[in-house]
Structures are given as C-alpha cells and as structure tokens.
Design a protein around this motif. Structure first.
Motif, mmCIF file in Angstrom:
data_model
loop_
_atom_site.group_PDB
_atom_site.id
_atom_site.type_symbol
_atom_site.label_atom_id
_atom_site.label_comp_id
_atom_site.label_asym_id
_atom_site.label_seq_id
_atom_site.Cartn_x
_atom_site.Cartn_y
_atom_site.Cartn_z
ATOM 1 N N LYS A 150 0.774 -1.311 -0.206
ATOM 2 C CA LYS A 150 -0.062 -0.045 0.049
ATOM 3 C C LYS A 150 0.799 1.319 0.047
ATOM 4 C CE LYS A 150 -4.074 -2.129 2.194
ATOM 5 N NZ LYS A 150 -5.015 -2.095 3.262
ATOM 6 N N GLU A 172 -6.871 5.710 3.566
ATOM 7 C CA GLU A 172 -8.033 4.923 3.266
ATOM 8 C C GLU A 172 -8.665 5.161 1.832
ATOM 9 O OE1 GLU A 172 -10.389 7.651 5.708
ATOM 10 O OE2 GLU A 172 -10.181 6.842 7.731
ATOM 11 N N ASP A 222 -7.301 1.779 0.450
ATOM 12 C CA ASP A 222 -8.211 0.924 0.688
ATOM 13 C C ASP A 222 -9.447 0.802 -0.330
ATOM 14 O OD1 ASP A 222 -6.431 -0.163 2.591
ATOM 15 O OD2 ASP A 222 -7.515 0.857 4.338
ATOM 16 N N SER A 223 -10.047 2.213 -0.364
ATOM 17 C CA SER A 223 -11.058 2.393 -1.414
ATOM 18 C C SER A 223 -10.757 2.010 -2.654
ATOM 19 C CB SER A 223 -11.557 3.764 -1.397
ATOM 20 O OG SER A 223 -11.922 4.144 -0.150
ATOM 21 N N ASP A 265 -10.514 -1.877 -2.945
ATOM 22 C CA ASP A 265 -11.837 -2.444 -2.777
ATOM 23 C C ASP A 265 -12.601 -2.292 -3.953
ATOM 24 O OD1 ASP A 265 -14.309 -3.092 -1.070
ATOM 25 O OD2 ASP A 265 -15.120 -1.212 -2.019
ATOM 26 N N MET A 266 -12.369 -1.166 -4.727
ATOM 27 C CA MET A 266 -13.171 -1.055 -6.226
ATOM 28 C C MET A 266 -12.537 -1.978 -6.940
ATOM 29 S SD MET A 266 -15.089 0.321 -8.133
ATOM 30 C CE MET A 266 -15.808 1.768 -7.407
ATOM 31 N N GLU A 298 -11.065 -4.855 -6.270
ATOM 32 C CA GLU A 298 -11.263 -6.365 -5.909
ATOM 33 C C GLU A 298 -12.331 -6.925 -5.877
ATOM 34 O OE1 GLU A 298 -8.755 -9.660 -3.384
ATOM 35 O OE2 GLU A 298 -8.498 -7.612 -2.765
ATOM 36 N N ASN A 299 -13.375 -5.926 -5.098
ATOM 37 C CA ASN A 299 -14.575 -6.449 -4.667
ATOM 38 C C ASN A 299 -15.730 -5.841 -5.446
ATOM 39 O OD1 ASN A 299 -13.640 -7.752 -2.299
ATOM 40 N ND2 ASN A 299 -13.447 -5.821 -1.340
ATOM 41 N N LYS A 300 -15.613 -4.817 -6.094
ATOM 42 C CA LYS A 300 -16.759 -4.351 -7.022
ATOM 43 C C LYS A 300 -16.480 -4.701 -8.455
ATOM 44 C CE LYS A 300 -18.428 -1.768 -3.604
ATOM 45 N NZ LYS A 300 -17.383 -1.809 -2.721
ATOM 46 N N LYS A 323 -13.749 -6.919 -9.566
ATOM 47 C CA LYS A 323 -13.277 -8.328 -9.687
ATOM 48 C C LYS A 323 -12.409 -8.253 -10.966
ATOM 49 C CE LYS A 323 -16.743 -9.797 -7.142
ATOM 50 N NZ LYS A 323 -16.741 -10.125 -5.703
ATOM 51 N N LYS A 335 -7.215 -9.821 -7.496
ATOM 52 C CA LYS A 335 -7.723 -11.013 -6.525
ATOM 53 C C LYS A 335 -6.399 -11.077 -5.540
ATOM 54 C CE LYS A 335 -8.914 -15.478 -5.007
ATOM 55 N NZ LYS A 335 -9.299 -17.044 -5.452
#
Length: 209
Positions: free
Chosen positions: A132, A163, A166-167, A170-171, A173-175, A177, A180
């Motif tokens: 990071k 932060e 992290d956002s 998150d976008m 990886e999790n939103k 895809k 990973k």
C-alpha cells in the motif's frame, strides 16, 4: 477488440485522458495495425466536458501526447486519422469494453493503480506484489524525509490517504473483480512489511446483487 492502458510517472502525462482516447478508438487492420481515432473525434470542448477537465489543461495534455509520439497524425487516402501506436514497453492490453467502463465510472487513481498492477504483472509474473505504501507514492501521496543524511521519499502518514488506497483496492477487487489479492506479512529486520501478491483480470465481473 483490445485497447491499452499505460502508466507513466510524468507529470505532463494524464492517464485518464489517454484512457479516454483509447476507449473511443477503433481497430481496422486495413487502415492501421494500431488503434486510431478520427480527426473529428478530437473535439476538445466535448472531451473536457465529459472528463470534467479544464479546457486549457486538456489541450496541454493532448499536445504532450502528440509531442511524445503517443498520438501521431496519419493520412489514409483522403482521410486524416490520429494513430495510437503500441509502445510495447509501457502497455497493458485490456478489452475495449473494460476500458470504456472504467473511464465512465472510475477516477484517475483507480485507472493508474490498475495500469501499474497490470504492467507489473506483465514484467514479473507470479513474483509481482505490491504494498500500500508503494501505491501511495505512485499516486502522489508522499512525503520527503531525510534519514542518515539521505533524502528519501516515503508514503504519506495521513490516515485519509491510506483510506483512499483501501477504497481503490476495494473497487478493483470487490466491485469490479479485476484483481484478487493474497496478503503476506514478512519480517524485514526489526519491522514487518505487508505484501500483496495478486492475480489480475481484464474482464469486469460486477456483483449482481
């Protein structure tokens, strides 16, 4: 139908502008081996409005692309086109559909991070990882310090900047895809370092819920 993302640590280069031009480009083998845009597509007023960018700034960024060879004017019969040559040492190829979606929905920091991870994976394969802190420096969230008489660039110590990272992750990886990650904590002398080894995809897989 493949376009290219590019990451350059040059203040004059704007990844969002270049990604936008790639997202509206075409590939016709009989005209060019690379992607291109038609001359009338380079409508500065429309592009500045779509990217919410100052018109003078946009013109400066596109002028830089011409000056450095990332865009070149070509003649195809009576047709003037602007070619986007593939400078292979920099590029990360992705489907045009993915790039268009990212330009429409993501800010430049997300695009820069994704381009960096893609190029790193191309260069190092499964050995590639990120921290990071490295991403913070890449995006310009950094501080200059002097340690032992040596000037060093360090990641920002502002919690808000961490932060942001992290956002962004998150976008991706999790939103979307598109990555990973696998977190690995390693010892480095008297401190620990968190490394993120990762897989990367070029096709967006949005959550359906």
């Amino acid at each position: 139908n493949v376009s290219a993302l590019i990451l350059l640590n040059r203040w004059k280069f704007n990844d969002l502008v270049y990604a936008y031009l790639q997202s509206i480009s075409y590939k016709i083998d009989s005209v060019s081996e690379y992607r291109f845009i038609y001359k009338n597509q380079l409508n500065y007023t429309r592009i500045s409005r779509e990217l919410k960018m100052n018109l003078k700034t946009l013109k400066s960024k596109i002028k830089y692309l011409f000056e450095t060879g990332f865009i070149s004017e070509k003649q195809s019969g009576e047709l003037t086109i602007y070619e986007l040559p593939n400078l292979k040492e920099y590029y990360f190829l992705i489907p045009n559909k993915t790039l268009r979606y990212m330009v429409d929905t993501c800010n430049e920091n997300v695009i820069i991070t994704y381009a960096y991870l893609g190029q790193l994976k191309n260069a190092l394969g499964n050995k590639s990882y990120f921290t990071k802190g490295k991403l913070l420096i890449l995006l310009g969230y950094k501080i200059n310090v002097v340690r032992g008489g040596v000037k060093k660039v360090m990641p920002s110590t502002n919690q808000r900047d961490w932060e942001r990272i992290d956002s962004i992750l998150d976008m991706l990886e999790n939103k979307l895809k598109l990555i990973k990650t696998n977190k690995v904590v390693e010892c480095d002398g008297d401190k620990t370092v968190t490394k993120y080894f990762y897989e990367i995809s070029t096709k967006i897989q949005m959550n359906k819920d």
